[in-house]
Design an enzyme around this catalytic site. Structure first.
Site, short mmCIF file in Angstrom:
data_model
loop_
_atom_site.label_atom_id
_atom_site.label_comp_id
_atom_site.label_asym_id
_atom_site.label_seq_id
_atom_site.Cartn_x
_atom_site.Cartn_y
_atom_site.Cartn_z
N SER A 90 5.90 -1.81 -2.09
CA SER A 90 5.86 -2.77 -3.21
C SER A 90 4.81 -2.39 -4.24
O SER A 90 3.80 -3.07 -4.38
CB SER A 90 5.64 -4.20 -2.69
OG SER A 90 4.60 -4.27 -1.73
N GLY A 126 2.30 5.69 4.36
CA GLY A 126 1.34 6.29 5.30
C GLY A 126 -0.02 5.61 5.32
O GLY A 126 -0.94 6.08 6.00
N GLY A 182 0.84 -1.21 0.00
CA GLY A 182 0.00 0.00 0.00
C GLY A 182 0.86 1.24 0.00
O GLY A 182 2.09 1.17 0.14
#
EC number: 2.7.1.25
Lengths: 243, 243
Positions: B152, B82, B79
């Site tokens: 990723s 943050g 994701g």
């Protein structure tokens, strides 16, 4: 995390019960000289205690007390291409595996097969060795002994790996350059001499000899089996002792 | 490899013996109604069997039969920066650790601390994720469950990692870009907007959403604890069942 199956506990209970009941019946017979009584006590004991034993096993499986693990280590083979690193490392790996040790094998060639983009310049090689060292240290931290074989030509990279690992055993496979080039199993020295490949350790890239390796193997004087034995003897004495 | 200490076997033998002897003495008393005899048989049984039991334990410790290991898995959080990946992953890691599972935590920031030379261009990020995936797969192969949290951003890199692992659980922490930028915990989005850092995912580098993740967490709608619970429930149902 290991746990014991119910089958293991049941069969272990039966195995113990046979030993235990024979002992009990014998004791009762010695005291009373009554065969029927001895057999009756034996039979009742057998049925009641097998359940108790099983229960006892299940509870003990949950307790961690006294369950110890063999302390792992990172066994790092370094040396020129064709020195015999992989062959000796393979033999050491199989020997440790046969002892039931949790062990992983990492080899320069096979890792590069998975990461074909890895280059051969100094910074690329350095990063490559450091990353493999990080992998090895993580395996070691999780109870896995690692047998690694990499040219790993730079002292600085190897020192970095040593710093990451808990128990680092540096094995210098010290076959002389002339001998490696004579063997030239993969034909790489010839290619390097012809300039078809560059950054080849020993030809146009340096091999920095380990200053204080735990072991140094001169494969010009030692056979492969003798070399393997030296490593295993060292490990048995210094590293993999079970206290 | 786990092995049991002699202390464990001795204390286990005593623990069992107390249960066993009380049962035997009681049986003898029920049959004979002789208190003295019952106590004598009990006393003799106690001393003789404790040794037998210990012996039995030592032999069984050598047998592998019925010793099973919890099957490990790689739980991969992906994701935006943050999004809450690390926080949720940390909670999942601790929960699995508390269950006595052998588990390793890999986090983007801490791995980059060890390898400061790792860049942020597409090929560099791709190689980085692939190498971490290789590390995770090696840990998994050796019985270690891995909790990894990395931006990723590329589907191809994640698919490569999936291919290496045995049981891969992709958790997409799907916090919207606007929300991540609003939080901007590390001040990185502001820097990226000002052009002080480049190749920043979501700003001037793409985030390719997972096409079929095992789990998708919308942290705008779910609290961190609820998100953690979702992951643990999924693992309990689909992955870490003990047969």
């Amino acid at each position: 995390m290991f746990y014991e199956t119910h089958w293991r506990s049941i069969i272990k209970a039966v195995s113990w019960r046979i030993m235990g009941t024979v002992a009990t019946a014998l004791l009762v017979f010695i005291f009373t000289r009554k065969l029927a009584l001895s057999l009756w006590v034996g039979a009742l004991e057998f049925t009641s205690k097998i359940g108790l034993y099983w229960l006892h096993e299940r509870v003990w499986d949950r307790l961690r007390f006294g369950k110890k693990e063999v302390r792992p280590a990172v066994i790092w083979f370094t040396g020129l291409s064709g020195a015999g690193k992989s062959t000796i490392a393979d033999k050491v790996y199989r020997a440790l595996q046969e002892r039931g040790l949790r062990v992983e094998r990492l080899d320069g060639d096979s890792v590069r097969d998975i990461f074909p983009a890895t280059g051969f310049t100094r910074p690329e090689r350095d990063q490559h060795v450091r990353r493999i060292g990080f992998l090895a240290s993580k395996l070691e931290q999780n109870g896995v002994t690692v047998v690694a074989s990499f040219v790993s030509p730079y002292e600085e990279s190897r020192q970095f790996v040593r710093g990451l690992c808990g128990r680092f055993v540096e094995v210098h496979v010290a076959t002389p350059l002339a001998e490696c080039e004579k063997r030239d199993v993969k034909g790489l020295y010839a290619k390097a001499r012809r300039g078809e490949i560059t950054n080849f350790t020993g030809i146009d890239d340096p091999y920095e000899e380990p200053t204080r390796p735990e072991l140094r193997l001169d494969t010009a004087a030692l056979s492969l089996d003798e070399s393997t034995l030296r490593v295993l003897q060292y490990l048995d004495k210094q590293v993999l002792r079970v206290s």
